[in-house]
Design a protein around this motif. Sequence first.
Motif: not given
Length: 432
Positions: A169-170, A172-174, A176-177, A260, A429
Amino acid sequence: MKFSLLQQSYNNRRSGSFRGSSAPLDSSPDNTIKSPAAIFWLFLHGICCLISLVLGFRFSRLVFFFLFSTSTTTTLYVTTPFHPLSKPSDISNPLTSSANDLPVINKTVSSRVVVGRHGIRIRPWPHPNPSEVIKAHQIIERVQREQSNQFGVKSPRSLIVVTPTYVRTFQTLHMTGVMHSLMLLPYDVVWIVVEAGGATNETALIIAKSGVKTLHIGFNQKMPNSWEGRHRLETKMRLRALRVVREEKMDGIVMFADDSNMHSMELFDEIQNVKWFGAVSVGILVHSGGADETLLTAAAMVDKEAEENLRNPVVPVQGPACNASNKLVGWHTFNSLPYEGKSAVYIDDRATVLPRKLEWAGFVLNSRLLWKEAEDKPEWVKDMDLVDENIENPLALLKDPSMVEPLGSCGRQVLLWWLRVEARADSKFPPG
């Protein structure tokens, strides 16, 4: 005799009262003459009403706009941020173009701008001349180049970044950072992404946006649902990437950037100082998402946080420990005893996620250590073929761990932060 006189006087007073009360009713307005004071106050009242009416419309621009500006036009400055270039050569070095070749981007347009009762005064763009803007960018670029030459890394080496990941789920969030951190680096970067469960299109679409050189490697095993199993599989994935570095003889500095984690830009400059094998301090951001804690009262939570702050006033740090002469004497590790029996076992558990004693992200190494044959390769490094896949940290790659070079002011600077935040296994997501 007396009775008749009293009755006659009573009749006279009664008739007189009727005559006095009926006189105003019978009188007409023409016969009434007002006093000068009443006329003065009436005239003053009318003058005040006229003054209020005139002043109210005087301070309003609406009446004057309709009366005197029916043919007035307002000049607007329209700026186009991008201008299509006709030749590809114009894109290669836009700062070397002369001011005469620049397109004219300012023009005037007739318009009437009125909002409510007031008009709008439109001011021109502060820098209408594009040549001045380009000159300013050239000055800033020159200053940054001079600062980098004097205070930056003289001859930077390429970075080989190893990131284990998997579709979740996360992700893309991680990812991208980490991607944006790598995109800001001023030197060559090779991003090796090892994906559990095989290479997927979801991960490929993410890393394709980075613009850096990437190597997407699929790992056949799927990511387990437990944290212990995830740590072991991520170790195998990192070792797989190191073997690829050895086979391809990639030259540069190898760092382990988990998806992450959070990295400061000073970290990438600091690891350029490593000669063979270095270590940096890692800030550990442990958190708890337990639903049971929400059942506590507000007062109990405040008392608990105050007690924790008194016992642990600083953020836990992993990394090298040095003496007064800046020599490596040991390691700062994470103390997991206060969390015994309270830590998360599975990835979607609502409990505190604990790190390993020493995280891979806190170590960097020269890629020549992994080569089978390299010039001036030290003897205190193990052969990759003899390394077990179940190692906990990169110190297992060394025969003598005392040869580690402490970086970041001998471990006094925290240059990256470890954090593990994951969603429930059944969550999705939002698409798009």
